[in-house]
Motif scaffolding. Structure first.
Motif, PDB file in Angstrom:
ATOM      1  N   VAL A 157       1.322  17.790  -3.667  1.00 15.21           N
ATOM      2  CA  VAL A 157       0.995  16.366  -3.744  1.00 15.21           C
ATOM      3  C   VAL A 157      -0.519  16.194  -3.741  1.00 15.21           C
ATOM      4  N   GLU A 158      -1.021  15.456  -4.738  1.00 10.76           N
ATOM      5  CA  GLU A 158      -2.424  15.064  -4.740  1.00 10.76           C
ATOM      6  C   GLU A 158      -2.528  13.787  -3.917  1.00 10.76           C
ATOM      7  N   VAL A 211       0.888  -1.158   0.000  1.00  9.11           N
ATOM      8  CA  VAL A 211       0.000   0.000   0.000  1.00  9.11           C
ATOM      9  C   VAL A 211       0.926   1.208   0.000  1.00  9.11           C
ATOM     10  N   LEU A 212       0.877   1.995  -1.067  1.00  8.42           N
ATOM     11  CA  LEU A 212       1.711   3.183  -1.194  1.00  8.42           C
ATOM     12  C   LEU A 212       0.793   4.391  -1.228  1.00  8.42           C
ATOM     13  N   PHE A 213       0.778   5.131  -0.117  1.00  8.95           N
ATOM     14  CA  PHE A 213      -0.078   6.314  -0.090  1.00  8.95           C
ATOM     15  C   PHE A 213       0.769   7.576  -0.072  1.00  8.95           C
ATOM     16  N   PHE A 214       0.414   8.476  -0.974  1.00  5.49           N
ATOM     17  CA  PHE A 214       1.098   9.759  -1.103  1.00  5.49           C
ATOM     18  C   PHE A 214       0.272  10.806  -0.365  1.00  5.49           C
ATOM     19  N   TYR A 215       0.944  11.625   0.417  1.00 12.26           N
ATOM     20  CA  TYR A 215       0.248  12.666   1.172  1.00 12.26           C
ATOM     21  C   TYR A 215       1.066  13.954   1.121  1.00 12.26           C
ATOM     22  N   PRO A 216       0.391  15.104   1.261  1.00  5.68           N
ATOM     23  CA  PRO A 216       1.078  16.383   1.083  1.00  5.68           C
ATOM     24  C   PRO A 216       2.131  16.753   2.119  1.00  5.68           C
ATOM     25  N   LYS A 217       1.806  16.645   3.421  1.00  3.81           N
ATOM     26  CA  LYS A 217       2.736  17.199   4.403  1.00  3.81           C
ATOM     27  C   LYS A 217       2.508  16.614   5.790  1.00  3.81           C
ATOM     28  N   ASN A 218       3.622  16.300   6.459  1.00  2.00           N
ATOM     29  CA  ASN A 218       3.564  15.831   7.839  1.00  2.00           C
ATOM     30  C   ASN A 218       2.883  16.862   8.734  1.00  2.00           C
ATOM     31  N   ASP A 219       2.158  16.347   9.713  1.00  2.00           N
ATOM     32  CA  ASP A 219       1.574  17.147  10.785  1.00  2.00           C
ATOM     33  C   ASP A 219       0.473  18.119  10.350  1.00  2.00           C
ATOM     34  N   LEU A 221       3.325   1.942   3.080  1.00  2.95           N
ATOM     35  CA  LEU A 221       4.313   3.010   2.944  1.00  2.95           C
ATOM     36  C   LEU A 221       3.595   4.331   2.714  1.00  2.95           C
ATOM     37  N   GLY A 222       3.923   5.335   3.509  1.00  6.14           N
ATOM     38  CA  GLY A 222       3.433   6.688   3.271  1.00  6.14           C
ATOM     39  C   GLY A 222       4.566   7.507   2.693  1.00  6.14           C
ATOM     40  N   MET A 223       4.279   8.303   1.644  1.00  4.22           N
ATOM     41  CA  MET A 223       5.333   9.084   1.005  1.00  4.22           C
ATOM     42  C   MET A 223       4.918  10.537   0.862  1.00  4.22           C
ATOM     43  N   SER A 224       5.855  11.422   1.199  1.00  3.03           N
ATOM     44  CA  SER A 224       5.662  12.854   1.022  1.00  3.03           C
ATOM     45  C   SER A 224       7.022  13.481   0.713  1.00  3.03           C
ATOM     46  N   PRO A 225       7.030  14.766   0.342  1.00  2.00           N
ATOM     47  CA  PRO A 225       8.312  15.429   0.090  1.00  2.00           C
ATOM     48  C   PRO A 225       9.002  15.917   1.363  1.00  2.00           C
ATOM     49  N   ASP A 226       8.482  15.582   2.532  1.00  2.00           N
ATOM     50  CA  ASP A 226       9.119  15.971   3.788  1.00  2.00           C
ATOM     51  C   ASP A 226      10.465  15.263   3.957  1.00  2.00           C
ATOM     52  N   SER A 228      10.707   9.489   2.211  1.00  2.00           N
ATOM     53  CA  SER A 228      10.950  10.887   1.877  1.00  2.00           C
ATOM     54  C   SER A 228      11.325  11.023   0.397  1.00  2.00           C
ATOM     55  N   ASP A 229      10.605  11.880  -0.314  1.00  2.00           N
ATOM     56  CA  ASP A 229      10.921  12.147  -1.726  1.00  2.00           C
ATOM     57  C   ASP A 229      11.102  13.652  -1.922  1.00  2.00           C
ATOM     58  N   GLN A 230      12.152  14.173  -1.332  1.00  2.00           N
ATOM     59  CA  GLN A 230      12.425  15.608  -1.418  1.00  2.00           C
ATOM     60  C   GLN A 230      12.665  16.074  -2.843  1.00  2.00           C
ATOM     61  N   GLU A 231      13.244  15.216  -3.665  1.00  2.84           N
ATOM     62  CA  GLU A 231      13.529  15.578  -5.068  1.00  2.84           C
ATOM     63  C   GLU A 231      12.303  15.390  -5.960  1.00  2.84           C
ATOM     64  N   LYS A 232      11.252  14.809  -5.394  1.00  6.99           N
ATOM     65  CA  LYS A 232       9.967  14.607  -6.088  1.00  6.99           C
ATOM     66  C   LYS A 232      10.080  13.676  -7.300  1.00  6.99           C
ATOM     67  N   ILE A 233      10.994  12.747  -7.246  1.00 13.07           N
ATOM     68  CA  ILE A 233      11.195  11.800  -8.350  1.00 13.07           C
ATOM     69  C   ILE A 233      10.029  10.822  -8.437  1.00 13.07           C
ATOM     70  N   ALA A 234       9.744  10.112  -7.342  1.00 10.81           N
ATOM     71  CA  ALA A 234       8.614   9.174  -7.345  1.00 10.81           C
ATOM     72  C   ALA A 234       7.291   9.924  -7.455  1.00 10.81           C
TER      73      ALA A 234
END
Length: 159
Positions: free
Chosen positions: A119-120, A34-42, A68-73, A93-99
């Motif tokens: 992030v949508e 399960v790969l969930f993308f979310y905008p921002k921690n907290d 797995l939760g993924m954000s640019p944080d 963490s995907d700070q470079e926004k590659i994934a």
């Protein structure tokens, strides 16, 4: 780049995870992901979503599924977020926004007439062979983790 669609291979990634680990999607072959993308921690919605997935983690574990939760944080921000809310799911963490780009979730958004990139909130259910089994776009948090769990159960039964 191929559009991420049901039945297509999920784009691989190698990115920093919480706790100083490196997370590679290909290393999880043989398991449902399960790969969930979310905008921002907290932020309120992101926190509620992460808490909901954490609450259901034992049930995902029983299916042999990894969440797995993924954000640019940053990884450090993920560590603080996990500690603050007692999260037990893995954060990437995907700070470079590659994934984020590869999965098509880094999009133009609009709030109060102002356009910006962000992030949508999107979730991908990936089967044990590494193919996308289901996609939820523009996720509404309430009840979402439970719906993903039900889909993971059906996927497990089908395999």
């Amino acid at each position: 780049m191929t559009e991420v669609a049901i039945g297509n291979p999920a784009p691989d990634f190698v990115l920093p995870g919480d706790g100083g680990r490196e997370i590679r999607l290909a290393d999880l072959r043989g398991r449902i992901v399960v790969l969930f993308f979310y905008p921002k921690n907290d932020t309120s919605g992101c926190t509620a979503e992460a808490i909901d997935f954490t609450a259901l983690k034992p049930e995902f574990d029983a299916l042999g599924a990894v969440v797995l939760g993924m954000s640019p944080d940053t990884p450090k921000s993920h560590d603080k977020f996990k500690a603050k809310h007692a999260l037990t799911i893995d954060l990437v963490s995907d700070q470079e926004k590659i994934a984020l780009h590869d999965y098509g979730v880094w999009v133009e958004k609009s709030m109060y007439g102002r356009k910006y990139m962000g992030v949508e909130r999107t979730t991908f259910l990936i089967d044990a062979e590494g193919n996308v089994a289901e996609i939820w776009r523009k996720v509404k948090v309430a009840g979402h983790a439970q719906a993903v769990l039900e889909a993971a159960r059906k996927l497990r039964l089908a395999s």
